[in-house]
Design an enzyme around this catalytic site. Structure first.
Site, PDB file in Angstrom:
ATOM      1  N   ARG A 172       0.836  -1.203   0.000  1.00 13.99           N
ATOM      2  CA  ARG A 172       0.000   0.000   0.000  1.00 13.99           C
ATOM      3  C   ARG A 172       0.871   1.254   0.000  1.00 13.99           C
ATOM      4  O   ARG A 172       0.526   2.259  -0.632  1.00 13.99           O
ATOM      5  CB  ARG A 172      -0.952  -0.019   1.188  1.00 13.99           C
ATOM      6  CG  ARG A 172      -2.022  -1.111   1.050  1.00 13.99           C
ATOM      7  CD  ARG A 172      -2.878  -1.214   2.254  1.00 13.99           C
ATOM      8  NE  ARG A 172      -3.618  -0.001   2.510  1.00 13.99           N
ATOM      9  CZ  ARG A 172      -4.294   0.188   3.651  1.00 13.99           C
ATOM     10  NH1 ARG A 172      -4.286  -0.751   4.585  1.00 13.99           N
ATOM     11  NH2 ARG A 172      -4.948   1.315   3.879  1.00 13.99           N
ATOM     12  N   ASP A 214      -3.320   7.599   3.602  1.00  7.62           N
ATOM     13  CA  ASP A 214      -2.460   7.768   2.418  1.00  7.62           C
ATOM     14  C   ASP A 214      -1.685   9.088   2.390  1.00  7.62           C
ATOM     15  O   ASP A 214      -0.782   9.252   1.568  1.00  7.62           O
ATOM     16  CB  ASP A 214      -3.294   7.626   1.134  1.00  7.62           C
ATOM     17  CG  ASP A 214      -4.476   8.586   1.070  1.00  7.62           C
ATOM     18  OD1 ASP A 214      -5.546   8.183   0.548  1.00  7.62           O
ATOM     19  OD2 ASP A 214      -4.350   9.733   1.562  1.00  7.62           O
ATOM     20  N   HIS A 227      -7.066   7.363  11.875  1.00  7.59           N
ATOM     21  CA  HIS A 227      -6.590   5.974  11.819  1.00  7.59           C
ATOM     22  C   HIS A 227      -5.096   5.867  11.534  1.00  7.59           C
ATOM     23  O   HIS A 227      -4.595   4.806  11.153  1.00  7.59           O
ATOM     24  CB  HIS A 227      -7.412   5.187  10.788  1.00  7.59           C
ATOM     25  CG  HIS A 227      -8.856   5.128  11.138  1.00  7.59           C
ATOM     26  ND1 HIS A 227      -9.844   4.869  10.207  1.00  7.59           N
ATOM     27  CD2 HIS A 227      -9.504   5.303  12.311  1.00  7.59           C
ATOM     28  CE1 HIS A 227     -11.032   4.895  10.804  1.00  7.59           C
ATOM     29  NE2 HIS A 227     -10.855   5.153  12.073  1.00  7.59           N
ATOM     30  N   CYS A 243      14.116  -0.915  14.882  1.00  9.24           N
ATOM     31  CA  CYS A 243      14.337   0.414  15.495  1.00  9.24           C
ATOM     32  C   CYS A 243      15.790   0.509  15.946  1.00  9.24           C
ATOM     33  O   CYS A 243      16.449  -0.509  16.137  1.00  9.24           O
ATOM     34  CB  CYS A 243      13.403   0.560  16.686  1.00  9.24           C
ATOM     35  SG  CYS A 243      13.674   2.047  17.664  1.00  9.24           S
TER      36      CYS A 243
HETATM   37  C1  LIG Z   1     -16.381  -2.836  10.580  1.00 10.34           C
HETATM   38  C2  LIG Z   1     -16.958  -2.021  11.712  1.00 10.34           C
HETATM   39  C3  LIG Z   1     -18.367  -2.414  12.033  1.00 10.34           C
HETATM   40  N1  LIG Z   1     -16.093  -2.219  12.898  1.00 10.34           N
HETATM   41  C4  LIG Z   1     -15.783  -1.149  13.663  1.00 10.34           C
HETATM   42  O1  LIG Z   1     -16.211  -0.030  13.474  1.00 10.34           O
HETATM   43  C5  LIG Z   1     -14.812  -1.460  14.766  1.00 10.34           C
HETATM   44  C6  LIG Z   1     -15.558  -2.059  15.980  1.00 10.34           C
HETATM   45  C7  LIG Z   1     -16.526  -1.130  16.561  1.00 10.34           C
HETATM   46  C8  LIG Z   1     -16.219  -0.167  17.447  1.00 10.34           C
HETATM   47  N2  LIG Z   1     -17.369   0.512  17.751  1.00 10.34           N
HETATM   48  C9  LIG Z   1     -18.419  -0.013  17.081  1.00 10.34           C
HETATM   49  C10 LIG Z   1     -19.767   0.353  17.055  1.00 10.34           C
HETATM   50  C11 LIG Z   1     -20.607  -0.367  16.256  1.00 10.34           C
HETATM   51  C12 LIG Z   1     -20.068  -1.445  15.498  1.00 10.34           C
HETATM   52  C13 LIG Z   1     -18.713  -1.784  15.521  1.00 10.34           C
HETATM   53  C14 LIG Z   1     -17.892  -1.056  16.302  1.00 10.34           C
HETATM   54  N3  LIG Z   1     -14.079  -0.247  15.148  1.00 10.34           N
HETATM   55  C15 LIG Z   1     -12.831  -0.433  15.636  1.00 10.34           C
HETATM   56  O2  LIG Z   1     -12.297  -1.507  15.799  1.00 10.34           O
HETATM   57  C16 LIG Z   1     -12.082   0.845  16.016  1.00 10.34           C
HETATM   58  C17 LIG Z   1     -10.909   1.084  15.036  1.00 10.34           C
HETATM   59  C18 LIG Z   1     -11.435   1.333  13.683  1.00 10.34           C
HETATM   60  C19 LIG Z   1     -10.269   1.744  12.758  1.00 10.34           C
HETATM   61  C20 LIG Z   1      -9.754   0.574  11.948  1.00 10.34           C
HETATM   62  N4  LIG Z   1      -8.755   1.048  10.967  1.00 10.34           N
HETATM   63  C21 LIG Z   1      -9.052   1.501   9.748  1.00 10.34           C
HETATM   64  N5  LIG Z   1      -8.093   1.977   8.898  1.00 10.34           N
HETATM   65  C22 LIG Z   1      -6.681   1.833   9.259  1.00 10.34           C
HETATM   66  C23 LIG Z   1      -6.217   0.506   8.799  1.00 10.34           C
HETATM   67  C24 LIG Z   1      -5.786   0.534   7.347  1.00 10.34           C
HETATM   68  O3  LIG Z   1      -6.135   1.480   6.625  1.00 10.34           O
HETATM   69  O4  LIG Z   1      -5.113  -0.419   6.965  1.00 10.34           O
HETATM   70  S1  LIG Z   1     -10.709   1.546   9.256  1.00 10.34           S
HETATM   71  C25 LIG Z   1     -10.661   1.659   7.494  1.00 10.34           C
HETATM   72  O5  LIG Z   1     -11.886   1.103   7.039  1.00 10.34           O
HETATM   73  C26 LIG Z   1     -12.797   2.154   6.722  1.00 10.34           C
HETATM   74  C27 LIG Z   1     -13.143   2.040   5.262  1.00 10.34           C
HETATM   75  O6  LIG Z   1     -14.220   2.915   5.042  1.00 10.34           O
HETATM   76  P1  LIG Z   1     -14.110   4.044   3.879  1.00 10.34           P
HETATM   77  O7  LIG Z   1     -12.847   4.820   4.048  1.00 10.34           O
HETATM   78  O8  LIG Z   1     -15.378   4.731   3.867  1.00 10.34           O
HETATM   79  O9  LIG Z   1     -13.878   3.173   2.546  1.00 10.34           O
HETATM   80  P2  LIG Z   1     -14.897   2.149   1.827  1.00 10.34           P
HETATM   81  O10 LIG Z   1     -14.066   1.473   0.798  1.00 10.34           O
HETATM   82  O11 LIG Z   1     -15.646   1.334   2.825  1.00 10.34           O
HETATM   83  O12 LIG Z   1     -15.964   3.099   1.092  1.00 10.34           O
HETATM   84  C28 LIG Z   1     -15.547   3.968   0.064  1.00 10.34           C
HETATM   85  C29 LIG Z   1     -16.686   4.942  -0.125  1.00 10.34           C
HETATM   86  O13 LIG Z   1     -16.297   5.895  -1.115  1.00 10.34           O
HETATM   87  C30 LIG Z   1     -17.300   5.976  -2.106  1.00 10.34           C
HETATM   88  N6  LIG Z   1     -16.600   6.339  -3.340  1.00 10.34           N
HETATM   89  C31 LIG Z   1     -15.883   5.532  -4.164  1.00 10.34           C
HETATM   90  N7  LIG Z   1     -15.293   6.277  -5.161  1.00 10.34           N
HETATM   91  C32 LIG Z   1     -15.651   7.580  -4.925  1.00 10.34           C
HETATM   92  C33 LIG Z   1     -15.355   8.815  -5.578  1.00 10.34           C
HETATM   93  N8  LIG Z   1     -14.585   8.896  -6.659  1.00 10.34           N
HETATM   94  N9  LIG Z   1     -15.859   9.964  -5.034  1.00 10.34           N
HETATM   95  C34 LIG Z   1     -16.675   9.923  -3.929  1.00 10.34           C
HETATM   96  N10 LIG Z   1     -16.979   8.761  -3.255  1.00 10.34           N
HETATM   97  C35 LIG Z   1     -16.474   7.620  -3.762  1.00 10.34           C
HETATM   98  C36 LIG Z   1     -18.001   4.630  -2.119  1.00 10.34           C
HETATM   99  O14 LIG Z   1     -19.319   4.759  -2.593  1.00 10.34           O
HETATM  100  C37 LIG Z   1     -17.988   4.286  -0.614  1.00 10.34           C
HETATM  101  O15 LIG Z   1     -19.089   4.901   0.056  1.00 10.34           O
HETATM  102  C38 LIG Z   1     -12.094   3.469   7.014  1.00 10.34           C
HETATM  103  O16 LIG Z   1     -12.424   3.877   8.324  1.00 10.34           O
HETATM  104  C39 LIG Z   1     -10.620   3.055   6.936  1.00 10.34           C
HETATM  105  O17 LIG Z   1      -9.771   3.903   7.657  1.00 10.34           O
HETATM  106  N11 LIG Z   1     -11.476   0.687  17.302  1.00 10.34           N
HETATM  107  C40 LIG Z   1     -12.261   0.595  18.375  1.00 10.34           C
HETATM  108  O18 LIG Z   1     -13.460   0.664  18.345  1.00 10.34           O
HETATM  109  O19 LIG Z   1     -11.549   0.408  19.524  1.00 10.34           O
HETATM  110  C41 LIG Z   1     -12.383   0.302  20.657  1.00 10.34           C
HETATM  111  C42 LIG Z   1     -11.546  -0.071  21.753  1.00 10.34           C
HETATM  112  C43 LIG Z   1     -11.868   0.526  22.912  1.00 10.34           C
HETATM  113  C44 LIG Z   1     -11.123   0.164  24.019  1.00 10.34           C
HETATM  114  C45 LIG Z   1     -10.079  -0.777  23.894  1.00 10.34           C
HETATM  115  C46 LIG Z   1      -9.781  -1.343  22.689  1.00 10.34           C
HETATM  116  C47 LIG Z   1     -10.522  -0.987  21.573  1.00 10.34           C
HETATM  117 ZN   LIG Z   2      12.665   1.358  19.607  1.00 12.64          ZN
END
Ligand SMILES: CC(C)NC(=O)[C@H](Cc1c[nH]c2ccccc12)NC(=O)[C@H](CCCC/N=C(/NCCC(=O)O)S[C@H]1O[C@H](COP(=O)(O)OP(=O)(O)OC[C@H]2O[C@@H](n3cnc4c(N)ncnc43)[C@H](O)[C@@H]2O)[C@@H](O)[C@H]1O)NC(=O)OCc1ccccc1
Ligand SMILES: [Zn+2]
Length: 265
Positions: free
Chosen positions: A71, A109, A124, A173
């Site tokens: 990536r 990115d 993130h 590191c």
């Molecule tokens: C799947 C989901 C249900 N799960 C979660 O949300 C989880 C669990 C959770 C927590 N709270 C909740 C509440 C309810 C349900 C679940 C949870 N959340 C977590 O785990 C978070 C951490 C979440 C972060 C994870 N890391 C990422 N990224 C880094 C990694 C990496 O990048 O490698 S998340 C990653 O996925 C997500 C992807 O979504 P999008 O960016 O929107 O991308 P996607 O492809 O899905 O969609 C693209 C969109 O663009 C549109 N599009 C396409 N082309 C275009 C275009 N040209 N123009 C305009 N729009 C366009 C499309 O139509 C579409 O709508 C982003 O957030 C992205 O950063 N941590 C945590 O809650 O910790 C707590 C905790 C508390 C105490 C102690 C310990 C823990």
């Molecule tokens: Zn170190």
């Protein structure tokens, strides 16, 4: 909820004192950065969301580094698009007018910053930051490949015969500790500082722009209903309605790079 038309939205934009923007992978799609949904969200046979986890790291840190090195190699070749640039221009206009602008991004990115955006909350983390597992030092790192061992690795092709990477292949590191991507993985807590900055930006904003996100990952997606409950006008730009589209008073269907320049002026 009656949707605002373009003129009504631009009136709100002109009057706004505090604007907060939330972006996702869609804003970088036109720059060539795959979204989490492209290729069905798969890299080889792995769900990107599975590899972005502490469990995957425990199982095989070499595979996780091969995924992130790939990536980085892709993002390294990508440039900000007209969508990123329009947001950076809007921020500059707001700053000159003494108004508040904050960009909360889920993207790792670095293209918002490359476009000139300054007040960016990287919820993130970043592909270009790494963290030592031993001394916890966080450093900027743009070395591609991350170590020579990863040269030529990373093909997303499921047929690609992957090699196994040893601990000695992984970035080290200066303290001798192993280095991991400084990115928030699923199940990992976001940094207190970023959570505070995001909450401060959402609190009292009179306009929230939601751009290119599916809005299914939390806590990021949760900022939209909070902003609306606090009285903000919420507008979405996406090629299709996201999971929070029902919270939006305006929806501009289309690609961010095509819609934002004229919409934001
Ligand atoms: C799947 C989901 C249900 N799960 C979660 O949300 C989880 C669990 C959770 C927590 N709270 C909740 C509440 C309810 C349900 C679940 C949870 N959340 C977590 O785990 C978070 C951490 C979440 C972060 C994870 N890391 C990422 N990224 C880094 C990694 C990496 O990048 O490698 S998340 C990653 O996925 C997500 C992807 O979504 P999008 O960016 O929107 O991308 P996607 O492809 O899905 O969609 C693209 C969109 O663009 C549109 N599009 C396409 N082309 C275009 C275009 N040209 N123009 C305009 N729009 C366009 C499309 O139509 C579409 O709508 C982003 O957030 C992205 O950063 N941590 C945590 O809650 O910790 C707590 C905790 C508390 C105490 C102690 C310990 C823990
Ligand atoms: Zn170190």
């Amino acid at each position: 909820m009656k949707k605002l038309n373009r003129k009504e939205f631009q009136d709100k934009l002109r009057q706004a004192r505090k604007i907060t923007v939330l972006t996702g992978a869609g804003v970088s799609a036109e720059s060539g950065v795959p979204t989490f949904r492209d290729a069905g969200g798969l890299w080889r046979r792995y769900k990107a969301t599975d590899l972005a986890s502490p469990e995957a790291w425990q199982r095989d840190p070499g595979l996780v580094w091969e995924f992130y090195n790939h990536r980085r190699a892709v993002a390294h070749t990508c440039k900000p698009n007209e969508g990123h640039l329009a947001l950076a221009r809007l921020e500059a206009r707001f700053r000159e007018a003494g108004r508040t602008f904050t960009l909360i991004t889920q993207n790792v990115d670095g293209l918002h910053e490359a476009a000139g955006s300054e007040r960016v909350v990287r919820l993130h983390g970043s592909l270009w930051q790494v963290r030592c597992l031993q001394c916890a030092e966080v450093t900027w790192n743009h070395t591609v490949p991350i170590t020579p061992a990863f040269e030529g690795s990373g093909s997303p092709d499921p047929e690609f015969v992957a090699r196994r990477f040893e601990t000695t292949d992984l970035p080290q590191c200066h303290c001798g500790g192993v280095i991991r991507p400084h990115i928030v993985w699923f199940g990992e807590r976001l940094s207190r500082a970023d959570l505070d900055a995001a909450e401060e930006a959402v609190d009292g904003c009179d306009l929230m722009l939601v751009i290119g996100t599916s809005a299914v990952v939390y806590p990021a997606a949760g900022y939209v209903p909070i902003a609306r409950r606090l009285g903000a006008v919420v507008a979405e730009v996406n090629v299709e309605p996201s999971a929070v589209n029902n919270e939006c008073s305006a929806f501009f269907k289309g690609k961010a790079g095509e819609v934002l320049p004229s919409l934001l002026g």
